[in-house]
Design an enzyme around this catalytic site. Structure first.
Site, PDB file in Angstrom:
ATOM      1  N   GLU A  84      13.346  -6.747  -3.434  1.00  0.00           N
ATOM      2  CA  GLU A  84      12.545  -5.754  -2.681  1.00  0.00           C
ATOM      3  C   GLU A  84      13.039  -5.610  -1.241  1.00  0.00           C
ATOM      4  O   GLU A  84      13.127  -6.596  -0.497  1.00  0.00           O
ATOM      5  CB  GLU A  84      11.062  -6.166  -2.694  1.00  0.00           C
ATOM      6  CG  GLU A  84      10.181  -5.105  -2.037  1.00  0.00           C
ATOM      7  CD  GLU A  84       8.693  -5.279  -2.310  1.00  0.00           C
ATOM      8  OE1 GLU A  84       8.313  -5.891  -3.326  1.00  0.00           O
ATOM      9  OE2 GLU A  84       7.907  -4.771  -1.486  1.00  0.00           O
ATOM     10  N   LYS A 262      -0.398  -9.896  -3.152  1.00  0.00           N
ATOM     11  CA  LYS A 262       0.947  -9.553  -3.646  1.00  0.00           C
ATOM     12  C   LYS A 262       1.937  -9.604  -2.473  1.00  0.00           C
ATOM     13  O   LYS A 262       3.072 -10.062  -2.609  1.00  0.00           O
ATOM     14  CB  LYS A 262       0.935  -8.162  -4.294  1.00  0.00           C
ATOM     15  CG  LYS A 262       2.188  -7.800  -5.060  1.00  0.00           C
ATOM     16  CD  LYS A 262       3.260  -7.129  -4.222  1.00  0.00           C
ATOM     17  CE  LYS A 262       4.468  -6.745  -5.071  1.00  0.00           C
ATOM     18  NZ  LYS A 262       5.568  -6.189  -4.266  1.00  0.00           N
ATOM     19  N   ASP A 278       9.490 -22.859  -9.942  1.00  0.00           N
ATOM     20  CA  ASP A 278       8.872 -22.055 -10.994  1.00  0.00           C
ATOM     21  C   ASP A 278       7.898 -21.050 -10.362  1.00  0.00           C
ATOM     22  O   ASP A 278       6.771 -21.408 -10.000  1.00  0.00           O
ATOM     23  CB  ASP A 278       8.155 -23.032 -11.953  1.00  0.00           C
ATOM     24  CG  ASP A 278       7.464 -22.341 -13.117  1.00  0.00           C
ATOM     25  OD1 ASP A 278       7.265 -21.114 -13.061  1.00  0.00           O
ATOM     26  OD2 ASP A 278       7.109 -23.049 -14.073  1.00  0.00           O
ATOM     27  N   HIS A 376      10.569   0.600   4.857  1.00  0.00           N
ATOM     28  CA  HIS A 376      11.235   0.879   3.586  1.00  0.00           C
ATOM     29  C   HIS A 376      12.270   1.984   3.761  1.00  0.00           C
ATOM     30  O   HIS A 376      13.326   1.964   3.157  1.00  0.00           O
ATOM     31  CB  HIS A 376      10.209   1.328   2.527  1.00  0.00           C
ATOM     32  CG  HIS A 376       9.451   0.188   1.933  1.00  0.00           C
ATOM     33  ND1 HIS A 376      10.013  -0.655   1.015  1.00  0.00           N
ATOM     34  CD2 HIS A 376       8.200  -0.262   2.125  1.00  0.00           C
ATOM     35  CE1 HIS A 376       9.122  -1.573   0.668  1.00  0.00           C
ATOM     36  NE2 HIS A 376       8.021  -1.351   1.334  1.00  0.00           N
TER      37      HIS A 376
HETATM   38  C1  MEV Z   1       4.415  -4.301  -1.096  1.00  0.00           C
HETATM   39  O1  MEV Z   1       5.374  -5.004  -1.854  1.00  0.00           O
HETATM   40  C2  MEV Z   1       3.400  -5.258  -0.491  1.00  0.00           C
HETATM   41  C3  MEV Z   1       2.277  -4.592   0.300  1.00  0.00           C
HETATM   42  O2  MEV Z   1       1.608  -3.652  -0.528  1.00  0.00           O
HETATM   43  C4  MEV Z   1       1.330  -5.704   0.715  1.00  0.00           C
HETATM   44  C5  MEV Z   1       0.050  -5.200   1.353  1.00  0.00           C
HETATM   45  O3  MEV Z   1      -0.381  -4.080   1.065  1.00  0.00           O
HETATM   46  O4  MEV Z   1      -0.530  -5.985   2.135  1.00  0.00           O
HETATM   47  C6  MEV Z   1       2.795  -3.851   1.481  1.00  0.00           C
END
Ligand code: MEV
Length: 419
Positions: A84, A262, A278, A376
């Site tokens: 990513e 995430k 792992d 990004h």
């Molecule tokens: C993207 O990989 C992760 C985000 O969505 C985390 C977040 O929203 O805090 C940017």
């Protein structure tokens, strides 16, 4: 000044050519010329063939490093394997802000993992539970007889807990074997011990053991990290307030908490993979822990201190090892551990948690200010520039122009390149 003489702080690291970046890391971590070669090598096919089944080849991921980290007063460069974009840059940027107020501070519990034995067909559940507890010493001795090396290193089975659960199949007894796994992730040691205990528990209780396996909810192996993020560097107290508003949604809403967590795992998985650990175990432990109160919530917590600076904290289970497993076989994982300069699994846990907090801070900071797309877009623009045929220095120039114009399109990149 940090505990090690070499600083991980470097501006514009991303602008350096790969060779110069490797040189910086080589110097920071005292890597040999042989180590250096590993960066550009692939996992050899014979090794891969011994690691999993039905091997056809190997699968490559970009390996980068997050710079600027100070953790418990020591400078670190953190290897990250991820597909990513923006993740590595974001972590480095967060670490740069955190280091103004001294970097990350951590706390870690003992490396205690839990093994579960599920007991069925017991008539007198309370009596059977008593029998298991009453034979704790014998059961622990039997468990420890399975792994003399672990015991010699100060680890081994330390405790037993018994839980009685209602289920559609009736009452069942779940015995938890608590094992200090020292510097290992611990799955092998714990599973072997659980399997060895099963016949003894059946004999003691007259019941029937079904499952005997490690739990990935490693809630006795917890690491905490915290950092103060300087309000001026963030853009003033109003930005801290905006950050706290964003964070609050993750604290109260599982839909947002899943995305927020995430973001944490973007960093955590990347160093977990780079060190041959792992990632699925860490992921399942993290999310189960995030739901421990019955409501899934954020793994991080933020507030403002009396100065108006932002304080960030993370608390997360961390079943990582530095011995055994893929981390001792995969040459890149061996190299990544050398870059980190870690001597214990505890130190690795502390690095992982700090990186998770940094990653989360960076994401929520971007979301509360410029939005996530800006970061990004810069890598996306570079990719479009390359697709348009840009080479070397042209790539950066074409990408910059695309971003300035706010339209990242292949046709426009080709036009800019012609000019
Ligand atoms: C993207 O990989 C992760 C985000 O969505 C985390 C977040 O929203 O805090 C940017």
């Amino acid at each position: 000044m940090s505990k090690n003489e070499k600083s991980s702080m470097i501006s514009g690291f991303y602008k350096l050519p790969v060779k110069k970046r490797v040189e910086f890391v080589k110097n920071f971590a005292d890597l040999s010329n042989e180590d250096e070669k590993v960066f550009s090598s692939c996992l050899n096919i014979e090794t891969a063939d011994r690691m999993i089944e039905n091997v056809l080849g190997t699968f490559e991921l970009p390996l980068g490093v997050a710079v600027n980290f100070v953790i418990n007063g020591k400078d670190y460069i953190i290897p990250m394997a991820t597909e990513e974009s923006s993740v590595v840059a974001a972590a480095s940027n967060a670490a740069k802000i955190a280091r103004i107020k001294g970097g990350f501070k951590t706390e870690c519990s003992k490396p205690l993992m839990i093994g579960q034995l599920q007991l069925l067909d017991v008539k007198d559940v309370a009596g059977a539970a008593q029998k298991i507890i009453g034979h704790k010493k014998q059961l622990l001795d039997l468990a420890n007889a399975q792994d003399k090396v672990l015991v010699d290193f100060g680890g081994g089975a330390k405790d037993l807990e018994v839980r009685i659960l209602d289920s559609p199949l009736g009452k069942m007894i779940v015995t938890h074997l608590i094992v200090d796994v020292r510097d290992a992730m611990g799955a092998n040691a714990v599973n072997t011990m659980c399997e060895a205990l099963a016949p003894m528990i059946e004999e003691l209780t007259g019941g029937r053991i079904r499952l005997k396996i490690l739990s990935n909810l490693a809630d006795k192996r917890i690491v905490k990290a915290c950092a103060v993020f300087d309000k001026e560097k963030m853009g003033g107290e109003s930005v801290v307030d905006a950050f706290l508003e964003s964070y609050t949604l993750a604290a109260v809403d599982p839909y947002r908490a899943a995305t927020h967590n995430k973001g944490i795992m973007n960093g955590i998985d990347a160093v977990i993979i780079a060190t041959g650990n792992d990632s699925r175990a860490i992921e399942s432990g993290a999310h189960a822990y995030a739901a421990r109160t019955g409501q899934y919530t954020s793994l991080t917590h933020y507030y403002k201190d009396k100065n108006g600076d932002l304080v960030g904290e993370i608390e997360i289970p961390m079943a990582v090892g530095i011995v055994g497993g893929a981390g001792n076989i995969h040459p890149k994982a061996i190299l990544c551990k050398k870059i980190l300069g870690i001597k214990t699994a505890k130190e690795l846990s502390e690095i992982v948690a700090s990186l998770g907090l940094a990653q989360n801070f960076a994401a929520v900071f971007a979301l509360s200010t410029v939005g996530i797309q800006k970061g990004h877009m810069s890598l996306h623009a570079k990719n479009i520039a390359v697709m348009a045929g840009a080479k070397g220095e042209e790539i950066e120039k074409v990408a910059e122009q695309l971003i300035k114009e706010g339209e990242i399109k292949l046709d426009r990149a080709k036009e800019i390149l012609k000019k």
